[in-house]
Enzyme design. Structure first.
Site: not given
Length: 440
Positions: A358, A344, A353, A350
């Site tokens: 979390e 990712h 989100g 990155i």
């Protein structure tokens, strides 16, 4: 915890120095706690001291030399190796010449007299040289790796383009017994073609077949046979143990060494010292941070006692908890080693989100589960996420700061407002609802 150690009473050893050829007498004397290892040149005016530390190393040609100004002590590695293996922390070493006696070219004479006089525990606990992450050092053909471990181990490889001395390897856990039986008796060595050069350079004036193994093109010149079939790599380990003790404390780690020698040993030790200084500075910054942020400081071990999350899904490294204010601040240090960065996105990592949210939620859990007894009985579950906004990307190297505050508290759960920052930039925010349910 282990205690610092010194010797019971003084002892003395006499002989000739390997390189200077000086006849010398060396006295080992007990020293107080935190004194360290210090050589005292009793033959010089005012009896100057030189601490056996890497900062005082002034030479590594055919041995390790320490000094301050014009005051020097040559070829200390065999003594230092013995002290390291025997776990002697504090010692006064009086010497009446520039170089200790070489004995038979091994460390065994020093082990023998120090054990005979007795080694005693002191009152103060000792500390160790250890690292949390592997440290690697490469230069020319030499390579070293310091791997974190609870024990001291050395794996050493030497390699020469020679008929008699080729490639040798040995891996050994180092303690008092293994050192005395497997390492201490191994002798220093050289090739016969090196002798003339060393003597021109003012070295090996005290060298002989009685205190060094001399290797010829087709034979070993000594009448005394090798003590071990791989005596050469064992002596390299002996020297490395001594040079490592220039850090001033015992090693806890697995040291892998390829083509080591005094110059490379000392450079490796200096790299360890630099890494330890970085850790010290980082710790000091953390202490300053503890003073800066309000509330009770929780390290990662404290956090794992409160919330159930574990690798690879524990997303908080440390936190500050304000129970009275019903708020908390969590921190996540992000490196490229995070598993989620690999996918990712490849080439443009990155932080997802959903994982930022979390991390906020895990910080929130600290507020509720830190109440006495709840962490053993309850598990937190998401019930809802509202008003989520992602404002800036979070990338490797960032430190994520997660600020959460309870806006509604109930016995079985609550509502919180969470905000995530990198430095002072808001990167995400969300309203989080969760419930506490029984573990069973």
């Amino acid at each position: 915890m282990a205690k610092q150690r010194t010797i019971f009473s003084e002892c003395e050893y006499k002989g000739i120095g390997l390189h200077t050829g000086c006849v010398s007498s060396i006295k080992f004397k007990p020293a107080s706690e935190d004194f360290g290892i210090r050589f005292v040149r009793v033959d010089l005016p005012n009896k100057p001291e030189v601490s056996a530390t890497v900062d005082n190393v002034v030479g590594t040609v055919r041995g390790t030399t320490i000094g301050i100004g014009d005051v020097k002590v040559h070829t200390i590695e065999h003594i230092m190796s013995s002290l390291h293996a025997l776990k002697i922390d504090n010692l006064i070493i009086e010497i009446d010449s520039p170089e200790p006696p070489v004995g038979d070219g091994s460390a065994f004479p020093f082990v023998e007299i120090l054990k005979k006089v007795g080694i005693v525990e002191q009152n103060k606990e000792k500390s160790y040289i250890s690292l949390q992450e592997p440290l690697e050092f490469k230069k020319n053909d030499s390579e070293f790796i310091f791997i974190p471990s609870d024990n001291f181990k050395i794996s050493c490889t030497i390699s020469y383009d020679h008929k008699i001395l080729g490639t040798e390897f040995l891996s050994l856990d180092i303690d008092e017994n293994s050192f005395e039986n497997e390492i201490a008796k191994s002798r220093t060595f050289c090739f016969d073609y090196e002798i003339e050069y060393m003597q021109k350079e003012g070295l090996a004036k005290g060298g002989s077949l009685d205190n060094a193994i001399v290797i010829g093109e087709n034979k070993i010149h000594n009448k005394k046979p090798l003590i071990y079939k791989d005596e050469f790599v064992r002596h390299k380990i002996l020297d490395l143990i001594g040079d490592l003790y220039l850090l001033g404390k015992e090693i806890k780690g697995h040291i892998i060494a390829v083509k080591c020698g005094h110059q490379m040993n000392v450079e490796f030790v200096k790299n360890i010292a630099k890494e330890l200084q970085k850790i010290k500075n980082k710790t000091q910054n953390s202490l300053n941070e503890i003073e800066h942020y309000p509330g009770e400081f929780l390290n990662v071990n404290d956090i794992m006692k409160i919330i159930p999350h574990r690798y690879p899904f524990l997303l908080i490294d440390k936190a500050f908890l304000q129970k009275g204010e019903m708020s908390a601040i969590g921190f996540k240090n992000l490196s490229i080693n995070e598993a989620f960065f690999q996918g990712h996105y490849p080439g443009n990592p990155i932080m997802p989100g959903v994982l930022i949210v979390e991390a906020m939620a895990q910080t929130s859990c600290l507020i509720f589960l830190s109440r006495e007894g709840l962490s053993d009985k309850k598990i937190p579950l998401f019930m809802g996420i509202n008003e989520v906004k992602f404002r800036k990307p979070v990338v490797p190297g960032d430190q994520l700061r997660l600020e959460v505050k309870v806006t509604r508290a109930r016995e079985r759960g609550g509502k919180l407002l969470g905000k995530a920052f990198v430095k002072n930039n808001l990167v995400a925010e969300a309203e989080i609802l969760f419930s506490l349910v029984n573990k069973n």
